[in-house]
Design a protein around this motif. Sequence first.
Motif, PDB file in Angstrom:
ATOM      1  N   ALA A  85      13.672   8.294  -4.443  1.00 10.71           N
ATOM      2  CA  ALA A  85      13.606   9.691  -4.010  1.00 10.71           C
ATOM      3  C   ALA A  85      14.998  10.315  -3.970  1.00 10.71           C
ATOM      4  N   PHE A  86      15.948   9.625  -3.323  1.00 12.41           N
ATOM      5  CA  PHE A  86      17.306  10.165  -3.244  1.00 12.41           C
ATOM      6  C   PHE A  86      17.992  10.159  -4.596  1.00 12.41           C
ATOM      7  N   GLY A  87      17.764   9.130  -5.395  1.00 12.00           N
ATOM      8  CA  GLY A  87      18.382   9.055  -6.712  1.00 12.00           C
ATOM      9  C   GLY A  87      17.899  10.157  -7.635  1.00 12.00           C
ATOM     10  N   SER A  88      16.602  10.410  -7.634  1.00 13.36           N
ATOM     11  CA  SER A  88      16.084  11.477  -8.493  1.00 13.36           C
ATOM     12  C   SER A  88      16.565  12.840  -8.008  1.00 13.36           C
ATOM     13  N   SER A  89      16.665  13.009  -6.696  1.00 12.74           N
ATOM     14  CA  SER A  89      17.173  14.267  -6.157  1.00 12.74           C
ATOM     15  C   SER A  89      18.632  14.484  -6.566  1.00 12.74           C
ATOM     16  N   ALA A  90      19.440  13.428  -6.475  1.00 11.82           N
ATOM     17  CA  ALA A  90      20.850  13.538  -6.866  1.00 11.82           C
ATOM     18  C   ALA A  90      20.979  13.820  -8.356  1.00 11.82           C
ATOM     19  N   ALA A  91      20.140  13.191  -9.173  1.00  9.13           N
ATOM     20  CA  ALA A  91      20.187  13.422 -10.619  1.00  9.13           C
ATOM     21  C   ALA A  91      19.818  14.862 -10.948  1.00  9.13           C
ATOM     22  N   LEU A  92      18.818  15.392 -10.277  1.00  9.32           N
ATOM     23  CA  LEU A  92      18.429  16.787 -10.530  1.00  9.32           C
ATOM     24  C   LEU A  92      19.527  17.760 -10.112  1.00  9.32           C
ATOM     25  N   TRP A  93      20.177  17.487  -8.975  1.00  8.27           N
ATOM     26  CA  TRP A  93      21.279  18.344  -8.547  1.00  8.27           C
ATOM     27  C   TRP A  93      22.435  18.280  -9.542  1.00  8.27           C
ATOM     28  N   ALA A  94      22.721  17.084 -10.065  1.00 10.19           N
ATOM     29  CA  ALA A  94      23.803  16.945 -11.050  1.00 10.19           C
ATOM     30  C   ALA A  94      23.484  17.739 -12.312  1.00 10.19           C
ATOM     31  N   LEU A  95      22.247  17.657 -12.771  1.00 13.16           N
ATOM     32  CA  LEU A  95      21.852  18.430 -13.955  1.00 13.16           C
ATOM     33  C   LEU A  95      21.929  19.932 -13.682  1.00 13.16           C
ATOM     34  N   LEU A  96      21.532  20.344 -12.491  1.00 12.60           N
ATOM     35  CA  LEU A  96      21.586  21.757 -12.125  1.00 12.60           C
ATOM     36  C   LEU A  96      23.020  22.268 -12.123  1.00 12.60           C
ATOM     37  N   LEU A  97      23.934  21.507 -11.508  1.00 12.32           N
ATOM     38  CA  LEU A  97      25.338  21.933 -11.452  1.00 12.32           C
ATOM     39  C   LEU A  97      25.987  21.918 -12.829  1.00 12.32           C
ATOM     40  N   LYS A  98      25.637  20.938 -13.661  1.00  9.66           N
ATOM     41  CA  LYS A  98      26.153  20.878 -15.025  1.00  9.66           C
ATOM     42  C   LYS A  98      25.689  22.102 -15.818  1.00  9.66           C
TER      43      LYS A  98
END
Length: 69
Positions: free
Chosen positions: A40-53
């Motif tokens: 859950a936390f890993g997928s959330s962090a990955a989505l935030w990274a993609l959003l910021l990129k």
Amino acid sequence: MPLQRLLLQTASVSKSVVRSAFTARKPDNANPNWLRVGLAFGSSAALWALLLKQHGEDVAEYNRRSGLE
């Protein structure tokens, strides 16, 4: 009338014989499922990274098209 009686008898028999495959139980908060927590936390962090990129790329494109760079 006999049909209703037959249906009532069938319903009472099936309730006592059949067990549900899905049982409701309270989650054990003292012992969390760490795999699910990590996913859950890993997928959330990955989505935030993609959003910021993507946001950085969009800002750069905006600046390039507006002549600000």
